[in-house]
Design a protein around this motif. Structure first.
Motif, PDB file in Angstrom:
ATOM      1  N   SER A  85     -33.469 -17.859   3.266  1.00  0.00           N
ATOM      2  CA  SER A  85     -32.451 -18.238   2.286  1.00  0.00           C
ATOM      3  C   SER A  85     -33.049 -18.687   0.953  1.00  0.00           C
ATOM      4  O   SER A  85     -32.290 -18.918   0.000  1.00  0.00           O
ATOM      5  CB  SER A  85     -31.566 -19.366   2.836  1.00  0.00           C
ATOM      6  OG  SER A  85     -32.283 -20.582   2.927  1.00  0.00           O
ATOM      7  N   TYR A  86     -34.388 -18.770   0.869  1.00  0.00           N
ATOM      8  CA  TYR A  86     -34.999 -19.306  -0.352  1.00  0.00           C
ATOM      9  C   TYR A  86     -36.397 -18.771  -0.651  1.00  0.00           C
ATOM     10  O   TYR A  86     -36.921 -18.967  -1.749  1.00  0.00           O
ATOM     11  CB  TYR A  86     -35.086 -20.838  -0.263  1.00  0.00           C
ATOM     12  CG  TYR A  86     -35.948 -21.339   0.879  1.00  0.00           C
ATOM     13  CD1 TYR A  86     -37.286 -21.649   0.702  1.00  0.00           C
ATOM     14  CD2 TYR A  86     -35.413 -21.500   2.156  1.00  0.00           C
ATOM     15  CE1 TYR A  86     -38.079 -22.104   1.752  1.00  0.00           C
ATOM     16  CE2 TYR A  86     -36.184 -21.949   3.209  1.00  0.00           C
ATOM     17  CZ  TYR A  86     -37.521 -22.257   3.001  1.00  0.00           C
ATOM     18  OH  TYR A  86     -38.285 -22.699   4.049  1.00  0.00           O
ATOM     19  N   LEU A  90     -35.824 -16.405  -6.438  1.00  0.00           N
ATOM     20  CA  LEU A  90     -35.412 -17.686  -6.994  1.00  0.00           C
ATOM     21  C   LEU A  90     -33.906 -17.770  -7.203  1.00  0.00           C
ATOM     22  O   LEU A  90     -33.292 -18.814  -6.958  1.00  0.00           O
ATOM     23  CB  LEU A  90     -36.141 -17.943  -8.313  1.00  0.00           C
ATOM     24  CG  LEU A  90     -37.647 -18.212  -8.218  1.00  0.00           C
ATOM     25  CD1 LEU A  90     -38.244 -18.389  -9.610  1.00  0.00           C
ATOM     26  CD2 LEU A  90     -37.919 -19.437  -7.356  1.00  0.00           C
ATOM     27  N   ALA A  91     -33.310 -16.687  -7.648  1.00  0.00           N
ATOM     28  CA  ALA A  91     -31.862 -16.692  -7.872  1.00  0.00           C
ATOM     29  C   ALA A  91     -31.106 -16.894  -6.563  1.00  0.00           C
ATOM     30  O   ALA A  91     -30.131 -17.660  -6.499  1.00  0.00           O
ATOM     31  CB  ALA A  91     -31.427 -15.399  -8.552  1.00  0.00           C
ATOM     32  N   ASP A  92     -31.557 -16.218  -5.502  1.00  0.00           N
ATOM     33  CA  ASP A  92     -30.933 -16.398  -4.191  1.00  0.00           C
ATOM     34  C   ASP A  92     -31.129 -17.823  -3.693  1.00  0.00           C
ATOM     35  O   ASP A  92     -30.213 -18.427  -3.110  1.00  0.00           O
ATOM     36  CB  ASP A  92     -31.526 -15.413  -3.178  1.00  0.00           C
ATOM     37  CG  ASP A  92     -31.039 -13.989  -3.378  1.00  0.00           C
ATOM     38  OD1 ASP A  92     -30.058 -13.798  -4.128  1.00  0.00           O
ATOM     39  OD2 ASP A  92     -31.656 -13.072  -2.807  1.00  0.00           O
ATOM     40  N   VAL A 117     -43.879 -24.198  -4.268  1.00  0.00           N
ATOM     41  CA  VAL A 117     -43.838 -25.196  -5.335  1.00  0.00           C
ATOM     42  C   VAL A 117     -42.983 -24.699  -6.492  1.00  0.00           C
ATOM     43  O   VAL A 117     -42.187 -25.448  -7.072  1.00  0.00           O
ATOM     44  CB  VAL A 117     -45.265 -25.545  -5.810  1.00  0.00           C
ATOM     45  CG1 VAL A 117     -45.226 -26.442  -7.049  1.00  0.00           C
ATOM     46  CG2 VAL A 117     -46.046 -26.227  -4.682  1.00  0.00           C
ATOM     47  N   GLU A 118     -43.137 -23.434  -6.839  1.00  0.00           N
ATOM     48  CA  GLU A 118     -42.345 -22.874  -7.938  1.00  0.00           C
ATOM     49  C   GLU A 118     -40.864 -22.827  -7.571  1.00  0.00           C
ATOM     50  O   GLU A 118     -39.994 -23.026  -8.433  1.00  0.00           O
ATOM     51  CB  GLU A 118     -42.853 -21.479  -8.304  1.00  0.00           C
ATOM     52  CG  GLU A 118     -44.215 -21.501  -8.970  1.00  0.00           C
ATOM     53  CD  GLU A 118     -44.242 -22.432 -10.175  1.00  0.00           C
ATOM     54  OE1 GLU A 118     -43.312 -22.362 -11.018  1.00  0.00           O
ATOM     55  OE2 GLU A 118     -45.169 -23.246 -10.277  1.00  0.00           O
ATOM     56  N   THR A 119     -40.576 -22.557  -6.298  1.00  0.00           N
ATOM     57  CA  THR A 119     -39.185 -22.570  -5.858  1.00  0.00           C
ATOM     58  C   THR A 119     -38.603 -23.966  -5.996  1.00  0.00           C
ATOM     59  O   THR A 119     -37.482 -24.142  -6.487  1.00  0.00           O
ATOM     60  CB  THR A 119     -39.075 -22.097  -4.399  1.00  0.00           C
ATOM     61  OG1 THR A 119     -39.627 -20.780  -4.290  1.00  0.00           O
ATOM     62  CG2 THR A 119     -37.636 -22.082  -3.928  1.00  0.00           C
ATOM     63  N   ALA A 120     -39.363 -24.958  -5.574  1.00  0.00           N
ATOM     64  CA  ALA A 120     -38.899 -26.334  -5.705  1.00  0.00           C
ATOM     65  C   ALA A 120     -38.652 -26.692  -7.161  1.00  0.00           C
ATOM     66  O   ALA A 120     -37.628 -27.286  -7.514  1.00  0.00           O
ATOM     67  CB  ALA A 120     -39.921 -27.284  -5.085  1.00  0.00           C
ATOM     68  N   GLU A 125     -35.092 -27.987 -11.610  1.00  0.00           N
ATOM     69  CA  GLU A 125     -34.734 -27.738 -13.013  1.00  0.00           C
ATOM     70  C   GLU A 125     -33.279 -27.310 -13.166  1.00  0.00           C
ATOM     71  O   GLU A 125     -32.680 -27.481 -14.236  1.00  0.00           O
ATOM     72  CB  GLU A 125     -35.656 -26.670 -13.599  1.00  0.00           C
ATOM     73  CG  GLU A 125     -37.075 -27.151 -13.833  1.00  0.00           C
ATOM     74  CD  GLU A 125     -38.006 -26.051 -14.314  1.00  0.00           C
ATOM     75  OE1 GLU A 125     -37.600 -24.863 -14.228  1.00  0.00           O
ATOM     76  OE2 GLU A 125     -39.122 -26.366 -14.752  1.00  0.00           O
ATOM     77  N   ASN A 126     -32.710 -26.790 -12.083  1.00  0.00           N
ATOM     78  CA  ASN A 126     -31.310 -26.358 -12.116  1.00  0.00           C
ATOM     79  C   ASN A 126     -30.391 -27.345 -11.393  1.00  0.00           C
ATOM     80  O   ASN A 126     -29.276 -26.989 -10.995  1.00  0.00           O
ATOM     81  CB  ASN A 126     -31.184 -24.964 -11.512  1.00  0.00           C
ATOM     82  CG  ASN A 126     -31.666 -23.881 -12.467  1.00  0.00           C
ATOM     83  OD1 ASN A 126     -30.917 -23.438 -13.329  1.00  0.00           O
ATOM     84  ND2 ASN A 126     -32.920 -23.471 -12.310  1.00  0.00           N
TER      85      ASN A 126
END
Length: 269
Positions: A85-86, A90-92, A117-120, A125-126
């Motif tokens: 799911s992640y 990144l958009a998903d 880390v980038e996903t987190a 940030e969103n």
């Protein structure tokens, strides 16, 4: 509510967390003083009868998050992001995380360090609070070769430390350590700027989490297996067996975490 809990943790108050999957237990846990309810993908094992978390879907997580939130509207709720799911887009990841927040979660948990880390960072940030899950990560059980302690060597411990530091820098609100040596979890807790939660990671973390069915001593392995073949994990403790009363068992767990009695040395690695 989440920020207030994080502030209490950073001021030194131990945080007591339990997994929760339904409205009845959500209400009971909240009234018993549990600080945070984790809608865990562990439901794949203790609710659905599987041998891992890998069969849990987003629809499963949304359903259980909604009913937990309905049962305890005043509780702080963390929801697991299930496998697939992640990790890939990144958009998903953001869409799924936002769906869990809309369902009632205050923070989502993702497994792994490295490229996660980038996903987190993207989620934070969103506007989505994140807890990073490091050490033994159940969604990677097949890659890890089973349910094994992580971070036992100096090199492996340095990887977990680096991942925790990077997750904190990326904006993660919390870091959860599962099945790592207590000394390592304590060292990282003293090093990073966010609270830590342990499960099989010693008493040096900022708080503790247990699977509800382990606290009650009622989980005996996957549905199709003989209960006599199941051995409870080292970090579990049957609080119900000490009291004979579910509500009192949960209260005792909270008190034991708060005063530092749980986990004891025999629950740690």
């Amino acid at each position: 509510m989440l920020n207030a809990l994080l502030s209490r943790a950073m001021s030194g108050e131990k945080i007591a967390m339990l997994t929760c999957y339904d409205a009845t237990f959500a209400k009971l846990m909240h009234l018993a003083g549990v600080d945070m309810l984790l809608v865990g993908d562990s439901l794949g094992m203790v609710i659905q009868g599987g041998d891992s978390t890998l069969g849990v879907t987003m629809q499963d997580m949304l359903y259980h998050t909604r009913i937990v939130a309905k049962g305890a509207p005043g509780a702080v709720i963390m929801s697991d992001m299930p496998v697939d799911s992640y990790e890939h887009d990144l958009a998903d990841a953001l869409q799924n995380a936002q769906a869990l927040i809309e369902a009632g979660a205050h923070i989502v948990k993702i497994e792994g360090g490295g490229h996660m880390v980038e996903t987190a960072r993207y989620l934070v940030e969103n506007g989505v609070p994140v807890c990073a899950h490091l050490g033994f990560t159940p969604q990677s059980v097949e890659k890890l070769g089973g349910y094994k302690i992580q971070g036992k060597t100096e090199a492996a411990g340095q990887v977990i430390l680096k991942d925790a530091q990077e997750m904190a820098t990326a904006g993660a609100s919390m870091v959860l350590f599962e099945m790592v040596p207590a000394a390592l979890a304590t060292h990282i807790t003293e090093t990073i700027s966010v609270p830590t939660i342990g499960i099989g990671a010693g008493a040096g973390c900022s708080g503790q989490v247990l699977v509800l069915q382990d606290l009650l001593g009622i989980y005996t392995g996957p549905a199709e297996k003989n209960p006599q073949d199941y051995k409870a994990p080292r970090f579990a403790q049957n609080f119900l067996g000490q009291t004979g009363n579910i509500e009192k068992a949960i209260i005792n767990y909270v008190q034991a975490v708060k005063c530092g009695e749980f986990p004891a040395a025999q629950h740690s690695y």
